[in-house]
Design a protein around this motif. Structure first.
Motif, PDB file in Angstrom:
ATOM      1  N   ASN A   1       0.817  -1.223   0.000  1.00 28.93           N
ATOM      2  CA  ASN A   1       0.000   0.000   0.000  1.00 28.93           C
ATOM      3  C   ASN A   1       0.848   1.270   0.000  1.00 28.93           C
ATOM      4  O   ASN A   1       0.409   2.311  -0.499  1.00 28.93           O
ATOM      5  N   ALA A   2       2.038   1.201   0.553  1.00 31.46           N
ATOM      6  CA  ALA A   2       2.898   2.381   0.601  1.00 31.46           C
ATOM      7  C   ALA A   2       3.772   2.519  -0.636  1.00 31.46           C
ATOM      8  O   ALA A   2       4.012   3.634  -1.120  1.00 31.46           O
ATOM      9  N   TYR A   3       4.256   1.393  -1.176  1.00 26.26           N
ATOM     10  CA  TYR A   3       5.282   1.468  -2.218  1.00 26.26           C
ATOM     11  C   TYR A   3       4.893   0.807  -3.536  1.00 26.26           C
ATOM     12  O   TYR A   3       5.554   1.036  -4.551  1.00 26.26           O
ATOM     13  N   GLY A   4       3.853  -0.020  -3.546  1.00 28.30           N
ATOM     14  CA  GLY A   4       3.547  -0.772  -4.750  1.00 28.30           C
ATOM     15  C   GLY A   4       4.744  -1.635  -5.131  1.00 28.30           C
ATOM     16  O   GLY A   4       5.377  -2.269  -4.274  1.00 28.30           O
ATOM     17  N   VAL A   5       5.106  -1.639  -6.428  1.00 29.35           N
ATOM     18  CA  VAL A   5       6.250  -2.440  -6.868  1.00 29.35           C
ATOM     19  C   VAL A   5       7.579  -1.716  -6.657  1.00 29.35           C
ATOM     20  O   VAL A   5       8.644  -2.287  -6.913  1.00 29.35           O
ATOM     21  N   ASN A   6       7.540  -0.486  -6.196  1.00 27.63           N
ATOM     22  CA  ASN A   6       8.763   0.309  -6.020  1.00 27.63           C
ATOM     23  C   ASN A   6       9.400   0.041  -4.659  1.00 27.63           C
ATOM     24  O   ASN A   6       9.573   0.934  -3.827  1.00 27.63           O
ATOM     25  N   ILE A   7       9.741  -1.199  -4.437  1.00 20.54           N
ATOM     26  CA  ILE A   7      10.322  -1.628  -3.175  1.00 20.54           C
ATOM     27  C   ILE A   7      11.780  -2.017  -3.432  1.00 20.54           C
ATOM     28  O   ILE A   7      12.122  -2.506  -4.510  1.00 20.54           O
ATOM     29  N   ASN A   8      12.649  -1.774  -2.445  1.00 21.49           N
ATOM     30  CA  ASN A   8      14.052  -2.143  -2.625  1.00 21.49           C
ATOM     31  C   ASN A   8      14.690  -2.456  -1.280  1.00 21.49           C
ATOM     32  O   ASN A   8      14.078  -2.273  -0.220  1.00 21.49           O
ATOM     33  N   GLU A   9      15.913  -2.897  -1.331  1.00 18.98           N
ATOM     34  CA  GLU A   9      16.635  -3.326  -0.139  1.00 18.98           C
ATOM     35  C   GLU A   9      16.800  -2.206   0.879  1.00 18.98           C
ATOM     36  O   GLU A   9      16.658  -2.407   2.091  1.00 18.98           O
ATOM     37  N   SER A  10      17.065  -1.000   0.404  1.00 18.74           N
ATOM     38  CA  SER A  10      17.255   0.135   1.297  1.00 18.74           C
ATOM     39  C   SER A  10      15.982   0.447   2.075  1.00 18.74           C
ATOM     40  O   SER A  10      16.029   0.714   3.288  1.00 18.74           O
ATOM     41  N   VAL A  11      14.837   0.410   1.380  1.00 17.90           N
ATOM     42  CA  VAL A  11      13.558   0.662   2.051  1.00 17.90           C
ATOM     43  C   VAL A  11      13.305  -0.387   3.119  1.00 17.90           C
ATOM     44  O   VAL A  11      12.862  -0.071   4.237  1.00 17.90           O
ATOM     45  N   VAL A  12      13.581  -1.641   2.811  1.00 22.24           N
ATOM     46  CA  VAL A  12      13.354  -2.720   3.774  1.00 22.24           C
ATOM     47  C   VAL A  12      14.222  -2.532   5.014  1.00 22.24           C
ATOM     48  O   VAL A  12      13.748  -2.636   6.150  1.00 22.24           O
ATOM     49  N   LYS A  13      15.487  -2.232   4.818  1.00 21.02           N
ATOM     50  CA  LYS A  13      16.390  -2.073   5.956  1.00 21.02           C
ATOM     51  C   LYS A  13      16.017  -0.846   6.790  1.00 21.02           C
ATOM     52  O   LYS A  13      16.106  -0.873   8.028  1.00 21.02           O
ATOM     53  N   ASN A  14      15.569   0.213   6.140  1.00 19.87           N
ATOM     54  CA  ASN A  14      15.117   1.388   6.867  1.00 19.87           C
ATOM     55  C   ASN A  14      13.863   1.071   7.679  1.00 19.87           C
ATOM     56  O   ASN A  14      13.698   1.541   8.818  1.00 19.87           O
TER      57      ASN A  14
END
Length: 390
Positions: free
Chosen positions: A22-35
């Motif tokens: 809901n926040a990122y759609g397909v625009n997800i990456n490793e940096s976002v996950v770690k943050n």
């Protein structure tokens, strides 16, 4: 297979955590996950009991390896999923991934149809703890009944050698409350929730027993109303998933947010935060970490609240009640855009309250002593939560 890695069914946990869609759609990456992992700690979500960091569609490459294995998108996840899982585990949390029962995912990445055992083994080797398994992929994969398509992955996960919580996400299609508990640890009871508390235009399926499902998503309140029809099918370890929490994504009042969170908790839906934690307000953070409300979700008795039609007024006041480990809980929800006063008699709700020790409203913390009847003022769209200690 050793006894240490054998599959064991998950019983009471509701797999509370955060999911990226809901926040990122397909625009997800490793940096976002770690943050997100770091924010779990600093915002107090980990201390409140949330533990799953779930990555939705968009994590994988558009092609399998030449040997037919899933692989991470090397640009977005350069260290790979196994290393990311190790990082999440090192922080005392668990990691979830997204898959699909079709030939393709909703974002046209590889689905698992025909690859169930291979993909389940891949998830296990990477150290994945949770799988959201979706219903896209085109009609080529929908010739099989959902019990067959989703059952195939269930069988594969059992053979994988790792405990992986399994979330069946087939949008309420063909009424999974009648069969989903035999396949998944949770099952979606409706289409994708919309970023709307009550007003909606694209909700074609406003009851649970409706054949127009899938992307016909509905508002928070409509999903609550659907649960009036199917809450009785909830069983420990196999929960109806009301979809992710929209708290932080839309401009809801504090009372609307409380109502949203209350019903997801009391109806034992997984509490899946679905927003960008970096922009979450202090008010919303405090709400999502309210331990009294979270305790309703995780109550060891595993019973849900049910709609009390005889005490409710359609379109105005909803009354729900249920049993918890140390008493009962009663919900009063004002559906109107103006304040209302409602007089509730706990004796009239079919509850056994002999030996009542005290009544407390959980959001305010206000005590009502041993009162059996309360005249409550409810702000627009507010829900009051009364815990009756026995």
């Amino acid at each position: 297979m050793s006894s240490e890695t054998a599959f064991h069914p998950v019983e009471l946990l509701r797999w509370d955590g955060i999911r990226s869609w809901n926040a990122y759609g397909v625009n997800i990456n490793e940096s976002v996950v770690k943050n997100t992992v770091q924010l779990f700690e600093t915002l107090g979500l980990k201390d409140a009991g949330y533990e799953y960091i779930s990555i939705d569609d968009g994590w994988s490459a558009f092609e399998r390896t030449p040997d037919g294995f899933l692989q991470a998108n090397s640009t977005r996840f350069p260290d790979g999923m196994a290393n990311l899982a190790d990082y999440v585990h090192s922080k005392g949390l668990k990691i979830g991934l997204y898959g699909d029962s079709g030939k393709l995912t909703c974002a046209f990445h590889p689905g698992s149809s025909g690859y169930e055992e291979r993909d389940a083994l891949t998830y296990a080797e990477w150290g994945i703890d949770y799988l959201k398994y979706d219903n896209c992929g085109g009609f080529a994969s929908m010739v099989e009944a959902p019990e067959v398509r989703f059952g195939a992955m269930n069988d594969a996960l059992k053979l994988s050698g790792r405990d992986i919580s399994y979330a069946v996400c087939e949008w309420g299609y063909q009424f999974p409350w009648h069969w989903g508990g035999n396949i998944g640890h949770s099952y979606r009871m409706a289409g994708d929730i919309t970023a709307s508390f009550i007003n909606e235009t694209g909700c074609a399926c406003k009851t649970a027993y409706c054949l127009n499902t899938g992307y016909a998503g509905c508002s928070v309140v409509t999903n609550i109303k659907k649960m009036r029809e199917i809450s009785q099918y909830q069983t420990p370890g196999h929960w109806a998933d009301m979809d992710g929490l929209e708290i932080g994504n839309i401009n809801m009042t504090i009372y609307q947010q409380q109502t949203h969170f209350t019903f997801w908790a009391a109806l034992k839906s997984p509490l899946i935060i679905s927003t960008d934690l970096a922009t979450l307000s202090h008010e919303s953070t405090a709400l999502l970490t309210n331990k009294d409300i979270i305790a309703l979700n995780q109550d060891s008795l595993g019973k849900v609240v049910n709609y009390v039609e005889t005490a409710s007024t359609e379109g105005s006041i909803q009354v729900w009640a249920g049993e918890i480990q140390d008493g009962h809980v009663v919900l009063l929800f004002n559906e109107k855009s103006f304040q209302q006063t409602y007089k509730v008699s706990f004796n009239s709700l079919g509850l056994n309250i002999a030996g009542l020790k005290g009544v407390k409203e959980l959001w305010s913390g206000k005590s009502y002593g041993k009162s059996h009847t309360i005249a409550a003022k409810l702000a627009p769209y507010q829900t009051l939560v009364f815990k009756l200690a026995m």
